[in-house]
Design a protein around this motif. Structure first.
Motif, PDB file in Angstrom:
ATOM      1  N   PRO A  33     -19.775 -93.800 -30.737  1.00 30.87           N
ATOM      2  CA  PRO A  33     -19.225 -93.334 -32.009  1.00 30.87           C
ATOM      3  C   PRO A  33     -18.287 -94.389 -32.604  1.00 30.87           C
ATOM      4  CG  PRO A  33     -19.092 -91.611 -30.350  1.00 30.87           C
ATOM      5  CD  PRO A  33     -19.485 -92.864 -29.635  1.00 30.87           C
ATOM      6  N   PRO A  34     -18.432 -94.737 -33.882  1.00 25.68           N
ATOM      7  CA  PRO A  34     -17.556 -95.737 -34.496  1.00 25.68           C
ATOM      8  C   PRO A  34     -16.171 -95.160 -34.763  1.00 25.68           C
ATOM      9  CG  PRO A  34     -19.050 -94.862 -36.144  1.00 25.68           C
ATOM     10  CD  PRO A  34     -19.453 -94.230 -34.830  1.00 25.68           C
ATOM     11  N   LEU A  35     -15.161 -95.707 -34.126  1.00 29.11           N
ATOM     12  CA  LEU A  35     -13.808 -95.170 -34.261  1.00 29.11           C
ATOM     13  C   LEU A  35     -13.209 -95.538 -35.605  1.00 29.11           C
ATOM     14  CD1 LEU A  35     -12.399 -95.890 -30.691  1.00 29.11           C
ATOM     15  CD2 LEU A  35     -13.687 -93.919 -31.515  1.00 29.11           C
ATOM     16  N   LEU A  36     -12.375 -94.653 -36.133  1.00 26.51           N
ATOM     17  CA  LEU A  36     -11.708 -94.875 -37.410  1.00 26.51           C
ATOM     18  C   LEU A  36     -10.390 -95.588 -37.126  1.00 26.51           C
ATOM     19  CD1 LEU A  36     -11.954 -94.361 -40.431  1.00 26.51           C
ATOM     20  CD2 LEU A  36     -10.761 -92.189 -40.092  1.00 26.51           C
ATOM     21  N   ARG A  37     -10.430 -96.898 -37.202  1.00 26.88           N
ATOM     22  CA  ARG A  37      -9.270 -97.720 -36.857  1.00 26.88           C
ATOM     23  C   ARG A  37      -8.089 -97.408 -37.782  1.00 26.88           C
ATOM     24  NH1 ARG A  37      -8.457-102.295 -33.879  1.00 26.88           N
ATOM     25  NH2 ARG A  37     -10.684-102.392 -33.389  1.00 26.88           N
ATOM     26  N   TRP A  67     -23.052 -86.285 -31.198  1.00 30.39           N
ATOM     27  CA  TRP A  67     -22.507 -86.913 -30.005  1.00 30.39           C
ATOM     28  C   TRP A  67     -21.150 -86.298 -29.690  1.00 30.39           C
ATOM     29  CZ3 TRP A  67     -24.915 -91.254 -27.576  1.00 30.39           C
ATOM     30  CH2 TRP A  67     -26.093 -91.658 -28.209  1.00 30.39           C
ATOM     31  N   PRO A  68     -20.733 -86.319 -28.416  1.00 31.25           N
ATOM     32  CA  PRO A  68     -19.412 -85.765 -28.093  1.00 31.25           C
ATOM     33  C   PRO A  68     -18.301 -86.488 -28.842  1.00 31.25           C
ATOM     34  CG  PRO A  68     -20.713 -86.088 -26.103  1.00 31.25           C
ATOM     35  CD  PRO A  68     -21.463 -86.755 -27.207  1.00 31.25           C
ATOM     36  N   GLN A  69     -17.361 -85.725 -29.397  1.00 36.30           N
ATOM     37  CA  GLN A  69     -16.188 -86.289 -30.067  1.00 36.30           C
ATOM     38  C   GLN A  69     -15.372 -87.088 -29.048  1.00 36.30           C
ATOM     39  OE1 GLN A  69     -14.610 -85.796 -33.340  1.00 36.30           O
ATOM     40  NE2 GLN A  69     -13.235 -87.344 -32.519  1.00 36.30           N
ATOM     41  N   PRO A  70     -15.051 -88.352 -29.335  1.00 32.91           N
ATOM     42  CA  PRO A  70     -14.254 -89.136 -28.379  1.00 32.91           C
ATOM     43  C   PRO A  70     -12.887 -88.493 -28.134  1.00 32.91           C
ATOM     44  CG  PRO A  70     -15.249 -90.569 -30.025  1.00 32.91           C
ATOM     45  CD  PRO A  70     -15.468 -89.162 -30.496  1.00 32.91           C
ATOM     46  N   ARG A  81      -7.773 -86.110 -29.597  1.00 30.32           N
ATOM     47  CA  ARG A  81      -9.048 -86.284 -30.286  1.00 30.32           C
ATOM     48  C   ARG A  81      -8.961 -87.559 -31.124  1.00 30.32           C
ATOM     49  NH1 ARG A  81      -9.383 -81.617 -32.764  1.00 30.32           N
ATOM     50  NH2 ARG A  81     -10.725 -80.644 -31.199  1.00 30.32           N
ATOM     51  N   ILE A  82      -9.877 -88.501 -30.888  1.00 25.52           N
ATOM     52  CA  ILE A  82      -9.859 -89.792 -31.561  1.00 25.52           C
ATOM     53  C   ILE A  82     -10.734 -89.719 -32.808  1.00 25.52           C
ATOM     54  CG2 ILE A  82     -10.124 -92.276 -31.260  1.00 25.52           C
ATOM     55  CD1 ILE A  82      -8.163 -90.953 -29.306  1.00 25.52           C
ATOM     56  N   PRO A  83     -10.191 -90.000 -34.000  1.00 22.20           N
ATOM     57  CA  PRO A  83     -10.989 -89.899 -35.229  1.00 22.20           C
ATOM     58  C   PRO A  83     -12.159 -90.882 -35.244  1.00 22.20           C
ATOM     59  CG  PRO A  83      -8.635 -89.967 -35.729  1.00 22.20           C
ATOM     60  CD  PRO A  83      -8.778 -90.310 -34.273  1.00 22.20           C
TER      61      PRO A  83
END
Length: 253
Positions: A33-37, A67-70, A81-83
């Motif tokens: 999953p691409p993280l929202l930096r 996909w599972p939320q990071p 919870r990582i955006p």
């Protein structure tokens, strides 16, 4: 491999370096999953199954899946919870053979992804194979994922209770009792103390797994009693949140 981003826990202000787990797309391409930096993480105090999944698009084949939320378990007991960057409404087409940047045009193939796993401490011996997690979709999956992890730690003949037992003990093995809390509430002081008493009466190690983390007094009590505490995200990957858990990973069963 997923991008590495700094994450600061809003509860204790501890700084973490987080890399999302990588899974294979149906086309075989490693995908994370691409993280929202730059976005602040959210502490999970109430968990729902629908909020625990994000939409991710494969940059290779264009397939779009859930996909599972990071998530990240902080040492203070908070679960974060990582955006994730939302999927754009329109995505560029996948590279075709011979196109610039494709494997055919450059003569290179993309670097293979690495499956998510728990890194062993430097003092651990002998080395174990990489832990292969199981995605959690139901409460029963959480118990099975914890059993797989305990087996990876070296426990044998692990038995699962057929349904949620009144004792709270979901897993048993020679020298082991374990509780798995798949609910949306943090593990409580009473939960930890009851689990420890069951382990004491059975002359066994008591291990606790939780999806929602632990209350502060439960964490402190577990430290004093030597009860290993783990948090699990929906990828089925437990993370230690106290010193007894770190020691259990280091020494194994």
């Amino acid at each position: 491999m997923g991008e590495n981003v700094p994450v600061r826990c809003p509860a204790c202000r501890r700084q973490h370096s987080f890399t999302p787990p990588v899974f294979p797309c149906a086309c075989g391409e490693p995908l994370a999953p691409p993280l929202l930096r730059g976005a602040a993480p959210e502490r999970i105090t109430h968990r729902t199954w629908t909020d625990a999944w994000v939409t991710v698009r494969c940059g290779s084949c264009g397939r779009q899946d859930q996909w599972p939320q990071p998530e990240l378990g902080c040492a203070c007991g908070a679960v974060l919870r990582i955006p994730v960057r939302p999927v754009p409404r329109s995505a560029p087409p996948a590279p075709t053979a011979g196109a610039p940047g494709s494997a055919t045009a450059t003569g290179r193939t993309p670097a293979p992804g690495r499956p998510a796993h728990i890194p062993l401490p430097p003092t651990a011996a002998p080395p174990r194979p990489k832990f292969r997690p199981m995605t959690i979709r139901t409460a029963r999956d959480a118990v099975t994922a914890a059993a797989l992890y305990l087996k990876w730690l070296g426990f044998r003949d692990i038995m699962q209770s057929p349904e949620r037992p009144a004792s709270g003990i979901d897993l048993r093995a020679p020298g082991l009792v374990a509780q798995v809390d798949p609910t949306t509430r943090p593990g409580s002081l009473r939960d930890v103390e009851c689990l420890w008493l069951h382990g004491l009466s059975a002359s066994a190690v008591s291990v606790f797994f939780s999806l929602a983390g632990y209350a502060d007094d439960a964490r402190a009590r577990a430290d004093s009693l030597g009860v290993p505490l783990f948090v699990m995200d929906l990828t089925g990957t437990p993370q230690p949140v106290n010193r007894p858990a770190d020691e259990l990973i280091s020494t194994g069963a």
